[in-house]
Design a protein around this motif. Structure first.
Motif, PDB file in Angstrom:
ATOM      1  N   ASP A  37      12.409 -54.054 -11.803  1.00 17.69           N
ATOM      2  CA  ASP A  37      13.495 -54.967 -12.178  1.00 17.69           C
ATOM      3  C   ASP A  37      13.034 -56.414 -12.066  1.00 17.69           C
ATOM      4  OD1 ASP A  37      15.202 -52.867 -12.645  1.00 17.69           O
ATOM      5  OD2 ASP A  37      16.350 -53.106 -10.789  1.00 17.69           O
ATOM      6  N   SER A  38      12.304 -56.712 -11.005  1.00 22.14           N
ATOM      7  CA  SER A  38      11.808 -58.078 -10.803  1.00 22.14           C
ATOM      8  C   SER A  38      10.903 -58.505 -11.948  1.00 22.14           C
ATOM      9  CB  SER A  38      11.054 -58.180  -9.472  1.00 22.14           C
ATOM     10  OG  SER A  38      11.904 -57.928  -8.377  1.00 22.14           O
ATOM     11  N   LEU A  39      10.031 -57.616 -12.397  1.00 27.82           N
ATOM     12  CA  LEU A  39       9.131 -57.951 -13.494  1.00 27.82           C
ATOM     13  C   LEU A  39       9.907 -58.233 -14.779  1.00 27.82           C
ATOM     14  CD1 LEU A  39       6.218 -55.400 -12.932  1.00 27.82           C
ATOM     15  CD2 LEU A  39       6.206 -57.858 -12.449  1.00 27.82           C
ATOM     16  N   GLU A  40      10.953 -57.454 -15.042  1.00 25.52           N
ATOM     17  CA  GLU A  40      11.758 -57.699 -16.235  1.00 25.52           C
ATOM     18  C   GLU A  40      12.484 -59.042 -16.136  1.00 25.52           C
ATOM     19  OE1 GLU A  40      11.843 -55.998 -19.152  1.00 25.52           O
ATOM     20  OE2 GLU A  40      10.123 -55.060 -18.163  1.00 25.52           O
ATOM     21  N   MET A  41      12.943 -59.383 -14.942  1.00 24.11           N
ATOM     22  CA  MET A  41      13.619 -60.669 -14.750  1.00 24.11           C
ATOM     23  C   MET A  41      12.640 -61.826 -14.915  1.00 24.11           C
ATOM     24  SD  MET A  41      15.974 -59.332 -11.580  1.00 24.11           S
ATOM     25  CE  MET A  41      16.808 -60.853 -11.126  1.00 24.11           C
ATOM     26  N   LEU A  42      11.416 -61.655 -14.450  1.00 28.01           N
ATOM     27  CA  LEU A  42      10.399 -62.691 -14.631  1.00 28.01           C
ATOM     28  C   LEU A  42      10.030 -62.836 -16.108  1.00 28.01           C
ATOM     29  CD1 LEU A  42       8.109 -62.055 -11.546  1.00 28.01           C
ATOM     30  CD2 LEU A  42       9.667 -63.980 -11.905  1.00 28.01           C
ATOM     31  N   ARG A  43      10.005 -61.731 -16.835  1.00 26.98           N
ATOM     32  CA  ARG A  43       9.755 -61.816 -18.280  1.00 26.98           C
ATOM     33  C   ARG A  43      10.881 -62.588 -18.966  1.00 26.98           C
ATOM     34  NH1 ARG A  43       7.939 -56.253 -17.348  1.00 26.98           N
ATOM     35  NH2 ARG A  43       5.649 -56.196 -17.649  1.00 26.98           N
ATOM     36  N   ALA A  44      12.103 -62.396 -18.479  1.00 27.62           N
ATOM     37  CA  ALA A  44      13.227 -63.159 -19.033  1.00 27.62           C
ATOM     38  C   ALA A  44      13.065 -64.646 -18.740  1.00 27.62           C
ATOM     39  CB  ALA A  44      14.542 -62.639 -18.452  1.00 27.62           C
ATOM     40  N   GLU A  45      12.590 -64.980 -17.546  1.00 23.76           N
ATOM     41  CA  GLU A  45      12.326 -66.388 -17.213  1.00 23.76           C
ATOM     42  C   GLU A  45      11.300 -66.969 -18.192  1.00 23.76           C
ATOM     43  OE1 GLU A  45      13.810 -68.267 -14.945  1.00 23.76           O
ATOM     44  OE2 GLU A  45      13.996 -67.279 -13.003  1.00 23.76           O
ATOM     45  N   LEU A  46      10.225 -66.240 -18.429  1.00 23.50           N
ATOM     46  CA  LEU A  46       9.201 -66.708 -19.360  1.00 23.50           C
ATOM     47  C   LEU A  46       9.772 -66.896 -20.763  1.00 23.50           C
ATOM     48  CD1 LEU A  46       6.216 -64.487 -18.163  1.00 23.50           C
ATOM     49  CD2 LEU A  46       6.280 -66.995 -18.101  1.00 23.50           C
ATOM     50  N   ASP A  47      10.633 -65.986 -21.183  1.00 25.30           N
ATOM     51  CA  ASP A  47      11.265 -66.103 -22.497  1.00 25.30           C
ATOM     52  C   ASP A  47      12.065 -67.400 -22.615  1.00 25.30           C
ATOM     53  OD1 ASP A  47      10.252 -63.675 -23.304  1.00 25.30           O
ATOM     54  OD2 ASP A  47      12.114 -62.561 -22.943  1.00 25.30           O
ATOM     55  N   MET A  48      12.613 -67.872 -21.484  1.00 26.97           N
ATOM     56  CA  MET A  48      13.431 -69.084 -21.488  1.00 26.97           C
ATOM     57  C   MET A  48      12.611 -70.347 -21.230  1.00 26.97           C
ATOM     58  SD  MET A  48      17.003 -67.829 -19.721  1.00 26.97           S
ATOM     59  CE  MET A  48      16.292 -66.968 -18.301  1.00 26.97           C
ATOM     60  N   VAL A  50      10.507 -70.835 -18.623  1.00 29.75           N
ATOM     61  CA  VAL A  50      10.232 -71.046 -17.195  1.00 29.75           C
ATOM     62  C   VAL A  50       8.933 -70.334 -16.837  1.00 29.75           C
ATOM     63  CG1 VAL A  50      11.008 -70.523 -14.848  1.00 29.75           C
ATOM     64  CG2 VAL A  50      12.649 -71.339 -16.553  1.00 29.75           C
ATOM     65  N   ASN A  51       7.977 -71.080 -16.307  1.00 34.11           N
ATOM     66  CA  ASN A  51       6.704 -70.469 -15.894  1.00 34.11           C
ATOM     67  C   ASN A  51       6.387 -70.717 -14.420  1.00 34.11           C
ATOM     68  OD1 ASN A  51       5.872 -73.157 -15.842  1.00 34.11           O
ATOM     69  ND2 ASN A  51       4.779 -73.017 -17.787  1.00 34.11           N
ATOM     70  N   ARG A  52       7.370 -71.199 -13.704  1.00 32.71           N
ATOM     71  CA  ARG A  52       7.214 -71.448 -12.258  1.00 32.71           C
ATOM     72  C   ARG A  52       8.543 -71.098 -11.593  1.00 32.71           C
ATOM     73  NH1 ARG A  52       7.682 -76.280  -9.019  1.00 32.71           N
ATOM     74  NH2 ARG A  52       6.269 -76.200  -7.226  1.00 32.71           N
ATOM     75  N   VAL A  53       8.506 -70.150 -10.667  1.00 31.28           N
ATOM     76  CA  VAL A  53       9.738 -69.633 -10.071  1.00 31.28           C
ATOM     77  C   VAL A  53       9.659 -69.721  -8.559  1.00 31.28           C
ATOM     78  CG1 VAL A  53      11.179 -67.589  -9.760  1.00 31.28           C
ATOM     79  CG2 VAL A  53      10.197 -68.089 -12.010  1.00 31.28           C
ATOM     80  N   ILE A  54      10.670 -70.324  -7.967  1.00 33.67           N
ATOM     81  CA  ILE A  54      10.802 -70.358  -6.511  1.00 33.67           C
ATOM     82  C   ILE A  54      11.807 -69.284  -6.131  1.00 33.67           C
ATOM     83  CG2 ILE A  54      11.374 -71.754  -4.502  1.00 33.67           C
ATOM     84  CD1 ILE A  54      10.615 -74.225  -6.205  1.00 33.67           C
TER      85      ILE A  54
END
Length: 245
Positions: A37-48, A50-54
């Motif tokens: 689930d975390s990986l899918e959420m990070l892929r969603a961040e990249l789609d938007m 966002v390439n840096r996540v805290i």
């Protein structure tokens, strides 16, 4: 949620590249339940864009009594999964700290995990403002921390005393607004206050506060809307997400 500002979904991206508030770390709060689930959420961040996540999982008395050790273990697991998946995204570990008795214990023992740059994300009580909050915020700054108040638009007890927002902000507290609030996810009251905070130049950071893929899809739809285009054009010069380093 509001529908009047929605249009056909597209590949719209955010104007900043750092998410300062999300619940993507797996298995430590009511956000992501698994590494997949975390990986899918990070892929969603990249789609938007966002390439840096805290990563700011909850640390809360009784419900999510996380420690540096529990969060670090999940962080190590996720970083390895990100490397294995070949995702080009930078991760940092911190927490969203509810100001309560458990926070007091961790803070007194020096066992909190600030963001890069010594920023620290704090969540106020949802029922009433804490009596000692001003002293705490002052003490944090004296010790070199930069306090961020998470989603101020969601604290209903400020709605009829909005001057309190101004005093907190003037005393050196950064305000982090949820994009989900602008999208109407937390109701009309939170959206109204979010817009008022923007109008009065009281918003310093934006966060996804993403707990799941549903949240990600709501944000994706919203940032493709005319409403977001209008709002974002007004606040780009004030948002400092990418300066949290």
């Amino acid at each position: 949620m509001f529908d009047f500002f929605k249009k056909k979904k597209n590949d719209a991206t955010l104007f900043y590249h750092t998410d300062v508030h999300c619940h993507i770390l797996p298995g430590v709060d009511h956000g992501s339940a698994s590494v997949s689930d975390s990986l899918e959420m990070l892929r969603a961040e990249l789609d938007m864009g966002v390439n840096r996540v805290i990563l700011t999982s909850h640390t809360t008395a009784e419900t999510f009594e996380n420690t540096p050790e529990t969060l670090s273990a999940a962080f190590t697991l996720l970083k390895q999964a990100v490397a294995d998946a070949g995702l080009d995204i930078e991760l940092h570990l911190s927490s969203e700290y509810r100001i309560d008795e458990y926070w007091n214990k961790l803070y007194a023992a020096g066992r909190v995990l600030p963001m890069p740059g010594n920023y620290i994300l704090l969540e106020n009580s949802f029922t009433q403002e804490l009596i000692e909050i001003d002293q705490l915020l002052f003490d944090l700054q004296c010790k070199g921390f930069h306090p961020i108040l998470a989603h101020p638009e969601r604290y209903h007890y400020y709605y009829d005393r909005r001057e309190r927002y101004g005093r907190l902000h003037a005393n050196g507290v950064s305000f982090q607004l949820n994009i989900l609030s602008l999208a109407g996810y937390f109701g009309s009251g939170a959206r109204e206050i979010a817009l008022w905070l923007i109008k009065n130049n009281l918003v310093d950071m934006l966060g996804s506060d993403m707990h799941n893929l549903q949240h990600a899809e709501i944000i994706k739809d919203y940032i493709a809307s005319r409403d977001w285009k209008k709002i974002s054009s007004k606040i780009q010069g004030r948002i400092v997400n990418d300066m949290v380093r």
